[in-house]
Design a protein around this motif. Sequence first.
Motif, PDB file in Angstrom:
ATOM      1  N   PHE A   1       1.004  -1.076   0.122  1.00 15.41           N
ATOM      2  CA  PHE A   1      -0.285   0.039  -0.264  1.00 15.41           C
ATOM      3  C   PHE A   1       0.809   0.609  -0.164  1.00 15.41           C
ATOM      4  O   PHE A   1       0.889   2.377  -0.220  1.00 15.41           O
ATOM      5  CB  PHE A   1      -1.003  -0.064   1.340  1.00 15.41           C
ATOM      6  CG  PHE A   1      -1.723   0.670   1.457  1.00 15.41           C
ATOM      7  CD1 PHE A   1      -2.154   1.682   0.232  1.00 15.41           C
ATOM      8  CD2 PHE A   1      -2.926   1.216   2.643  1.00 15.41           C
ATOM      9  CE1 PHE A   1      -3.104   2.739  -0.073  1.00 15.41           C
ATOM     10  CE2 PHE A   1      -3.570   2.030   2.062  1.00 15.41           C
ATOM     11  CZ  PHE A   1      -3.934   2.750   1.489  1.00 15.41           C
ATOM     12  N   MET A   2       1.903   1.273   0.768  1.00 14.15           N
ATOM     13  CA  MET A   2       3.091   1.989   0.551  1.00 14.15           C
ATOM     14  C   MET A   2       3.603   2.383  -0.806  1.00 14.15           C
ATOM     15  O   MET A   2       4.051   3.846  -1.015  1.00 14.15           O
ATOM     16  CB  MET A   2       4.164   2.163   2.017  1.00 14.15           C
ATOM     17  CG  MET A   2       3.015   2.501   3.157  1.00 14.15           C
ATOM     18  SD  MET A   2       2.691   3.665   3.772  1.00 14.15           S
ATOM     19  CE  MET A   2       3.921   5.284   3.366  1.00 14.15           C
ATOM     20  N   GLU A   3       3.759   1.640  -1.255  1.00 14.69           N
ATOM     21  CA  GLU A   3       3.883   1.335  -2.852  1.00 14.69           C
ATOM     22  C   GLU A   3       3.280   2.317  -3.108  1.00 14.69           C
ATOM     23  O   GLU A   3       4.107   3.098  -3.993  1.00 14.69           O
ATOM     24  CB  GLU A   3       4.175   0.136  -3.189  1.00 14.69           C
ATOM     25  CG  GLU A   3       5.752  -0.249  -2.843  1.00 14.69           C
ATOM     26  CD  GLU A   3       6.711   0.562  -2.950  1.00 14.69           C
ATOM     27  OE1 GLU A   3       7.411   0.749  -3.879  1.00 14.69           O
ATOM     28  OE2 GLU A   3       7.721   0.074  -2.489  1.00 14.69           O
ATOM     29  N   LEU A   4       1.745   2.612  -3.802  1.00 13.75           N
ATOM     30  CA  LEU A   4       1.275   3.487  -4.068  1.00 13.75           C
ATOM     31  C   LEU A   4       1.350   5.007  -3.231  1.00 13.75           C
ATOM     32  O   LEU A   4       0.485   5.713  -4.218  1.00 13.75           O
ATOM     33  CB  LEU A   4      -0.354   2.956  -3.599  1.00 13.75           C
ATOM     34  CG  LEU A   4      -0.320   1.402  -4.699  1.00 13.75           C
ATOM     35  CD1 LEU A   4      -1.725   0.914  -4.264  1.00 13.75           C
ATOM     36  CD2 LEU A   4       0.214   1.457  -6.257  1.00 13.75           C
ATOM     37  N   VAL A   5       1.550   5.258  -1.967  1.00 16.90           N
ATOM     38  CA  VAL A   5       1.151   6.471  -1.158  1.00 16.90           C
ATOM     39  C   VAL A   5       1.941   6.746  -0.469  1.00 16.90           C
ATOM     40  O   VAL A   5       1.939   8.078   0.051  1.00 16.90           O
ATOM     41  CB  VAL A   5      -0.279   6.095  -0.734  1.00 16.90           C
ATOM     42  CG1 VAL A   5      -1.810   6.068  -1.691  1.00 16.90           C
ATOM     43  CG2 VAL A   5       0.241   5.533   0.443  1.00 16.90           C
ATOM     44  N   GLN A   6       3.175   6.694  -1.068  1.00 15.49           N
ATOM     45  CA  GLN A   6       4.590   7.044  -0.227  1.00 15.49           C
ATOM     46  C   GLN A   6       4.885   8.541  -0.086  1.00 15.49           C
ATOM     47  O   GLN A   6       5.238   9.168   0.454  1.00 15.49           O
ATOM     48  CB  GLN A   6       5.713   5.646  -0.333  1.00 15.49           C
ATOM     49  CG  GLN A   6       5.800   5.987  -1.509  1.00 15.49           C
ATOM     50  CD  GLN A   6       7.760   5.230  -1.882  1.00 15.49           C
ATOM     51  OE1 GLN A   6       7.641   3.834  -1.067  1.00 15.49           O
ATOM     52  NE2 GLN A   6       8.768   5.796  -2.638  1.00 15.49           N
ATOM     53  N   GLY A   7       4.439   8.628  -1.134  1.00 16.55           N
ATOM     54  CA  GLY A   7       4.736  10.440  -1.988  1.00 16.55           C
ATOM     55  C   GLY A   7       4.059  11.036  -1.237  1.00 16.55           C
ATOM     56  O   GLY A   7       3.905  12.768  -1.146  1.00 16.55           O
ATOM     57  N   ASN A   8       3.128  10.682  -0.801  1.00 14.30           N
ATOM     58  CA  ASN A   8       2.062  11.340   0.380  1.00 14.30           C
ATOM     59  C   ASN A   8       2.755  11.987   1.021  1.00 14.30           C
ATOM     60  O   ASN A   8       2.217  13.236   2.347  1.00 14.30           O
ATOM     61  CB  ASN A   8       0.586  11.166   0.472  1.00 14.30           C
ATOM     62  CG  ASN A   8      -0.625  10.768  -0.683  1.00 14.30           C
ATOM     63  OD1 ASN A   8       0.127  11.039  -1.658  1.00 14.30           O
ATOM     64  ND2 ASN A   8      -1.946  10.264  -0.473  1.00 14.30           N
ATOM     65  N   PHE A   9       3.655  10.961   2.702  1.00 10.23           N
ATOM     66  CA  PHE A   9       4.536  11.344   3.268  1.00 10.23           C
ATOM     67  C   PHE A   9       5.272  12.027   3.177  1.00 10.23           C
ATOM     68  O   PHE A   9       6.230  12.123   4.022  1.00 10.23           O
ATOM     69  CB  PHE A   9       4.247  10.409   3.763  1.00 10.23           C
ATOM     70  CG  PHE A   9       3.080   9.576   4.566  1.00 10.23           C
ATOM     71  CD1 PHE A   9       2.259  10.008   5.143  1.00 10.23           C
ATOM     72  CD2 PHE A   9       2.343   8.635   3.275  1.00 10.23           C
ATOM     73  CE1 PHE A   9       0.830   9.951   5.439  1.00 10.23           C
ATOM     74  CE2 PHE A   9       1.002   7.806   3.954  1.00 10.23           C
ATOM     75  CZ  PHE A   9       0.025   8.901   4.514  1.00 10.23           C
ATOM     76  N   GLU A  10       6.326  11.921   1.491  1.00 16.43           N
ATOM     77  CA  GLU A  10       7.702  12.899   2.098  1.00 16.43           C
ATOM     78  C   GLU A  10       7.206  14.187   2.189  1.00 16.43           C
ATOM     79  O   GLU A  10       6.675  15.020   2.243  1.00 16.43           O
ATOM     80  CB  GLU A  10       7.788  13.144   0.316  1.00 16.43           C
ATOM     81  CG  GLU A  10       7.869  11.700   0.422  1.00 16.43           C
ATOM     82  CD  GLU A  10       8.332  11.683  -1.884  1.00 16.43           C
ATOM     83  OE1 GLU A  10       8.573  12.665  -2.915  1.00 16.43           O
ATOM     84  OE2 GLU A  10       8.923  10.154  -2.813  1.00 16.43           O
ATOM     85  N   GLU A  11       9.098  15.061   2.271  1.00 19.36           N
ATOM     86  CA  GLU A  11       9.009  16.019   3.213  1.00 19.36           C
ATOM     87  C   GLU A  11       8.663  16.795   2.094  1.00 19.36           C
ATOM     88  O   GLU A  11       7.772  18.285   2.892  1.00 19.36           O
ATOM     89  CB  GLU A  11      10.691  15.876   3.957  1.00 19.36           C
ATOM     90  CG  GLU A  11      10.680  17.888   4.644  1.00 19.36           C
ATOM     91  CD  GLU A  11      12.117  17.615   5.198  1.00 19.36           C
ATOM     92  OE1 GLU A  11      12.284  18.653   5.863  1.00 19.36           O
ATOM     93  OE2 GLU A  11      12.686  16.388   5.045  1.00 19.36           O
ATOM     94  N   SER A  12       8.983  17.176   1.095  1.00 20.58           N
ATOM     95  CA  SER A  12       8.965  17.821  -0.074  1.00 20.58           C
ATOM     96  C   SER A  12       7.194  18.472   0.362  1.00 20.58           C
ATOM     97  O   SER A  12       6.754  19.523  -0.599  1.00 20.58           O
ATOM     98  CB  SER A  12       9.544  18.016  -0.890  1.00 20.58           C
ATOM     99  OG  SER A  12       8.852  16.631  -1.418  1.00 20.58           O
ATOM    100  N   GLN A  13       6.327  17.363   0.320  1.00 16.66           N
ATOM    101  CA  GLN A  13       4.472  17.557  -0.384  1.00 16.66           C
ATOM    102  C   GLN A  13       4.542  17.804  -1.563  1.00 16.66           C
ATOM    103  O   GLN A  13       3.331  17.566  -2.221  1.00 16.66           O
ATOM    104  CB  GLN A  13       4.225  18.339   0.616  1.00 16.66           C
ATOM    105  CG  GLN A  13       4.058  18.072   1.790  1.00 16.66           C
ATOM    106  CD  GLN A  13       3.172  16.522   2.227  1.00 16.66           C
ATOM    107  OE1 GLN A  13       2.192  16.658   2.086  1.00 16.66           O
ATOM    108  NE2 GLN A  13       3.961  15.414   3.476  1.00 16.66           N
TER     109      GLN A  13
END
Length: 613
Positions: free
Chosen positions: A411-423
């Motif tokens: 699941f995180m492979e799909l949405v991990q970009g949501n949690f990146e610091e750069s946003q």
Amino acid sequence: MEGAGYRDNDVLLHWAPVEEAGDSTQILFSKKDSSGGDSCASEEEPTFDPGYEPDWAVISTVRPQPRHSEPTRGAEPSCPQGSWAFSVSLGELKSIRRSKPGLSWAYLVLVTQAGGSLPALHFHRGGTRALLRVLSRYLLLASSPQDSRLYLVFPHDSSALSNSFHHLQLFDQDSSNVVSRFLQDPYSTTFSSFSRVTNFFRGALQPQPEGAASDLPPPPDDEPEPGFEVISCVELGPRPTVERGPPVTEEEWARHVGPEGRLQQVPELKNRIFSGGLSPGLRREAWKFLLGYLSWEGTAEEHKAHVRKKTDEYFRMKLQWKSVSPEQERRNSLLHGYRSLIERDVSRTDRTNKFYEGPENPGLGLLNDILLTYCMYHFDLGYVQGMSDLLSPILYVIQNEVDAFWCFCGFMELVQGNFEESQETMKRQLGRLLLLLRVLDPQLCDFLDSQDSGSLCFCFRWLLIWFKREFPFPDVLRLWEVLWTGLPGPNLHLLVACAILDMERDTLMLSGFGSNEILKHINELTMKLSVEDVLAEALHRQLTACPELPHNVQEILGLAPPTEPHSPSPTASPLPLSPTRVPPTPPPPTDTAQQPDSSLEILPEEEDDGADS
């Protein structure tokens, strides 16, 4: 444009577009005679207004059948030249914002004292400097010390002239703290303090009555402004009725299992899951395939070997943090911070669910261990608030520590970009959502723009954790398994957001909500929505049936290949919220440190405009 018209001793600014060679996408502006009588109401709907913060704007004129709406306060109805024309008293202006550099075109946005924004003034062949020079004859334009693109408007006789530029401050200490908390922790701030952030954004543009600058800084010289893709007006067909199917049962699943345990007719099976979801008893097995833990093509023996391998890998990673002594952890601030944050979040995650009830519930310990192990698995990302919300339903369904961990990783492979610091991923998703909503319901977009909510920041939580807190727990399980199929194309979760806004359209627009009320209403939808009422598939069919769907919308829906990053077209990506030119090579490390690191760009300091000023 006319800058010297008078009415009752008031100076009027009249803006009228002229079409060149009959091509409505080539819009130029010229002066016209003001003696032609009073303005008359246009029968066309108001055009899209990107609002006073164009970093979040998507420039578009896509709209279905026009609906009548009230004109912006402070502007008079336009003549039959079209909905781009308007007149406004200079005494009604509060501020003027110039476009961001590198946007490939230049425009000005006029904000009235009533808080509304007039249609953006687009300059395809330069002219922003000339217009500002004309306006400075009748007004005092004070450049904000915090934002070189923002001019605050004062009359020539304003008492603010007696104060120095030093006193014109847009940010106080408390407001800066609110924004700082949002930049560092957008997730928790979105949940607890967004109304204060909204108030701050509105207050940040209010000039302090005692201070103003007396001189207009000389704008940079005009530059040729290259064209950009204007989304022409398209008519969407009727929204189709979609009949959802029954859930996939264990017996139906078994019919797709071959002699060696290999699944057969997988596309048909995925279509059934998309149309009806899964029966509760089947989820524990099927989710492992949907989340990539088990291969759709593997045999039963291959799956067993894979599970043995992944079990060993999981416990080796878990041992890494379990073997850290308290003395070591005191000198490892990163691990200590992760542990503290995870313990705090786990203690308040789905505690009303029986699976996680009680102070000594073993499910809480499993949540804690899996999330700490994920920090060992993904060192760069670690743990970010919100991840516990994504893991909780998975552990509830799988009820096995190792299997739940690897499904969570999928699941995180799909949405991990949501949690990146750069946003940047969240900004891009909000930009795509805004573009889709502009196509589906431009009237609603115009209303949100007029209420300082056009950035759709109130949808931040929806996209961050995939509507986990918007629907009841059983509905979340069904929604997620449908989205995990990847059908009918990418970004269906954005159409889910559009469908929710469509459901709440009349409530938002007919209740006269301001930005705070809009945010409050959206937050109060928590657990009041039903997944059965969300017609995302109907919206998808309505869009895909349109033969004139703009290319960047087709990209979002997966109907067209994405434009190459090096393409000169400004729509190389589906209109990110802070458009930037993509460099031909990655920037050096010293440059990347200067990139924005939040989902909201708060009045940044910038260099001189590159497109026009």
